[in-house]
Motif scaffolding. Structure first.
Motif, short mmCIF file in Angstrom:
data_model
loop_
_atom_site.label_atom_id
_atom_site.label_comp_id
_atom_site.label_asym_id
_atom_site.label_seq_id
_atom_site.Cartn_x
_atom_site.Cartn_y
_atom_site.Cartn_z
N ASN A 2 85.87 44.93 -4.13
CA ASN A 2 86.77 43.77 -4.05
C ASN A 2 86.36 42.84 -2.91
OD1 ASN A 2 88.32 44.74 -6.17
ND2 ASN A 2 89.67 45.90 -4.82
N LEU A 3 85.96 43.44 -1.79
CA LEU A 3 85.47 42.64 -0.67
C LEU A 3 84.20 41.90 -1.07
CD1 LEU A 3 85.59 41.80 2.32
CD2 LEU A 3 84.35 43.91 2.88
N SER A 4 83.33 42.58 -1.81
CA SER A 4 82.10 41.95 -2.27
C SER A 4 82.40 40.74 -3.15
CB SER A 4 81.27 42.98 -3.07
OG SER A 4 80.16 42.36 -3.68
N THR A 5 83.40 40.89 -4.02
CA THR A 5 83.78 39.78 -4.89
C THR A 5 84.34 38.61 -4.07
OG1 THR A 5 84.31 41.33 -6.66
CG2 THR A 5 85.21 39.12 -6.86
N ALA A 6 85.16 38.93 -3.07
CA ALA A 6 85.77 37.89 -2.24
C ALA A 6 84.72 37.11 -1.47
CB ALA A 6 86.78 38.54 -1.28
N GLN A 59 79.30 37.55 -8.76
CA GLN A 59 77.93 38.06 -8.72
C GLN A 59 77.78 39.21 -7.75
OE1 GLN A 59 75.44 37.14 -10.79
NE2 GLN A 59 77.06 35.96 -11.79
N GLY A 60 78.72 39.29 -6.79
CA GLY A 60 78.63 40.36 -5.79
C GLY A 60 78.68 41.74 -6.40
N ILE A 61 79.54 41.92 -7.41
CA ILE A 61 79.67 43.23 -8.04
C ILE A 61 78.48 43.50 -8.94
CG2 ILE A 61 80.98 44.47 -9.82
CD1 ILE A 61 83.49 43.53 -8.55
N TRP A 76 73.78 47.73 5.34
CA TRP A 76 74.38 47.46 4.03
C TRP A 76 75.58 46.52 4.16
CZ3 TRP A 76 78.99 48.56 1.34
CH2 TRP A 76 78.90 48.35 -0.04
N PHE A 77 76.41 46.73 5.16
CA PHE A 77 77.57 45.85 5.36
C PHE A 77 77.12 44.44 5.72
CE2 PHE A 77 80.21 49.67 5.56
CZ PHE A 77 81.35 49.23 4.88
N ILE A 78 76.05 44.33 6.50
CA ILE A 78 75.51 42.99 6.82
C ILE A 78 75.06 42.31 5.54
CG2 ILE A 78 73.61 41.77 7.93
CD1 ILE A 78 73.79 43.80 10.21
N ALA A 79 74.37 43.08 4.67
CA ALA A 79 73.92 42.52 3.39
C ALA A 79 75.11 42.13 2.52
CB ALA A 79 73.04 43.55 2.66
N LEU A 80 76.17 42.91 2.61
CA LEU A 80 77.36 42.65 1.79
C LEU A 80 78.07 41.36 2.21
CD1 LEU A 80 79.47 44.02 -0.30
CD2 LEU A 80 80.71 44.65 1.80
N LEU A 81 78.12 41.13 3.50
CA LEU A 81 78.95 40.02 4.02
C LEU A 81 78.16 38.73 4.23
CD1 LEU A 81 81.03 42.10 6.57
CD2 LEU A 81 81.73 41.34 4.29
N HIS A 82 76.88 38.74 3.93
CA HIS A 82 76.10 37.50 4.12
C HIS A 82 75.40 37.13 2.82
CE1 HIS A 82 76.75 38.70 8.30
NE2 HIS A 82 76.54 37.45 8.62
#
Length: 467
Positions: free
Chosen positions: A380-384, A389-391, A461-467
């Protein structure tokens, strides 16, 4: 500083590392719900549905209906490995039955199901600690065993990320090894049967232990058949089940997959490199006899570690199956009476290389939001952050490649370092090698670096997720 205070301070260091390890486990537990996990959870609950209806023989037909929302259409192979998971998930089945819930892919159900794998991880570390106590009572060595196993990125990738069942048969085999070293033959056979029934590939290391003790050919053959009896019996009972016959993964295909990864061409055709190593190892094991003494037992553990390293290298999936060697390599290093600082540093290098390699191989399933359940908060965070496309596709490897074109070169370097470090571990700890190597980096620094390996990957991974 008094000796007592010094001891407390030293032990506190290990407690802190264990705390960081369990925090890492918790973070991964609530973050990742890999697509295999929902299928295994659903199938384990299916068993209880069918058992209370007297329809267990219809397992594969019932799984195909997919009433509980499994990702996969059906269960490949026999479901013997699933039975312990069924026992763990019985409370979950009761809750679902009372509430009328059928879908098994909600967040809380999957977290409970994955706790089974975490529990097995702790149990495996505990059994390895028991083996270690056969050689030393030094508290820091026992602490180190728990840390090196539970913090291993290979194990965390397998259990807390991918939710795979490998830890089950590894636990059973480690337990079998414990009773083997204690000379309790019946318990050794029992736990070996469990390991082999849950994964037939475990017949490979079992044969090594059997050949070290048993020298009568007919008895070796009879015991080997006995180890495979539950698997053979299951196949016989479901011999007329066409669906099972179409989806099963039999022993032959698993062996061929592992042996076919690498080969050399000869005048007689391609020859498996792993096969050559195994033949040599088996003949050597058959030609010697181990006694019930410390030196012989250390030699047994060393030979098992070498065998599992070879199996890991030639496994087709180097994403989550390579961790099989971890408990045995850890045992070799911890029970060693020398070179502990060198050993732990080499393990640190190998671990970082292995972890980065797992994220960088051509396998988009690893550390990718496309392969975790959409009900996970992280999806859900990835989608936000990234939109829909995040998912669909947000892999760590792709992100690193897009930002750092030279990343494949770094991966190649660390891969070479990882393999070299593991080779050095094998050479340095060879039982007849009496040399001692001075090394300036303390074991505490190496242990701390080891524990921080998986958090480092998670941060990336979290850096990749949020940028």
């Amino acid at each position: 500083m008094s000796e007592k205070m010094r001891t407390i301070k030293s032990n506190m260091f290990y407690v802190v590392l264990l705390t960081v390890t369990f925090l890492t486990i918790f973070c991964m537990l609530i973050t990742f719900d890999y697509w295999d996990l929902d299928s295994m959870t659903a199938w384990s609950l299916n068993v209880w549905d069918l058992l209370f209806q007297g329809r267990l023989g219809e397992f594969y037909q019932y799984a195909e209906l997919n009433l509980r929302g499994a990702f996969h259409e059906n269960c490949a192979g026999n479901y013997l490995w699933l039975l312990p998971w069924c026992v763990w998930n019985f409370p979950l089945w009761v809750v679902h039955s009372v509430t009328g819930v059928m879908n098994a892919t909600d967040f809380w159900s999957l977290c409970w199901s994955k706790l089974y794998l975490v529990t097995l991880s702790v149990a495996t570390a505990w059994m390895c600690a028991k083996i270690t106590r056969m050689f030393t009572d030094e508290p820091k060595r026992i602490f180190s065993v728990y840390i090196l196993i539970l913090a291993a990125p290979e194990l965390l990738m397998s259990t807390c990320y991918a939710g795979q069942d490998e830890i089950l048969y590894v636990f059973c085999f480690v337990t079998a090894l414990y009773f083997y070293l204690k000379g309790e033959k019946k318990k050794f056979y029992f736990w070996s049967v469990c390991a082999i029934s849950f994964c037939t590939i475990m017949i490979v290391p079992f044969l090594l232990l059997l050949l070290l003790k048993e020298k009568k050919i007919f008895r070796i053959g009879g015991v080997t058949v006995g180890m495979l009896l539950p698997t053979i019996l299951f196949d016989f009972l479901y011999r007329n089940d066409q669906l099972y016959q179409s989806v099963k993964t039999d022993f032959t295909s698993m062996i061929l997959e592992m042996f076919g990864v690498a080969s050399i061409n000869t005048v007689l055709g391609p020859v498996s490199i792993l096969g050559v190593f195994l033949v040599i190892l088996y003949f050597y094991s058959y030609g010697i006899k181990v006694e019930h003494d410390i030196v012989s037992q250390k030699k047994v553990i060393y030979m098992l570690a070498v065998l599992f390293i070879l199996m890991g290298l030639f496994m087709g999936n180097n994403f989550y199956r390579l961790f099989l060697y971890v408990p045995f390599v850890v045992l070799v290093l911890i029970i060693s009476e020398k070179n502990i600082q060198m050993n732990l540093f080499l393990l640190l290098i190998s671990t970082f290389g292995r972890a980065l390699l797992a994220c960088a191989v051509n396998n988009s399933q690893n550390m990718n939001t496309a392969f975790i359940m959409k009900n996970s908060w992280i999806s859900n965070l990835s989608t936000a952050v990234n939109g829909n496309q995040g998912i669909k596709n947000l892999g760590l490897y792709d992100k690193l490649m897009s930002r750092f074109p030279f990343f494949p070169g770094i991966v190649m370097v660390v891969s070479v370092c990882a393999v070299s470090a593991m080779i050095l571990i094998v050479i340095i700890n060879y039982p007849k090698n009496k040399a001692e190597y001075e090394f300036p980096i303390s074991e505490k620094i190496s242990l701390a670096g080891y524990v921080l390996c998986m958090p480092f990957i998670l941060v990336l991974w979290f850096i990749a997720l949020l940028h």
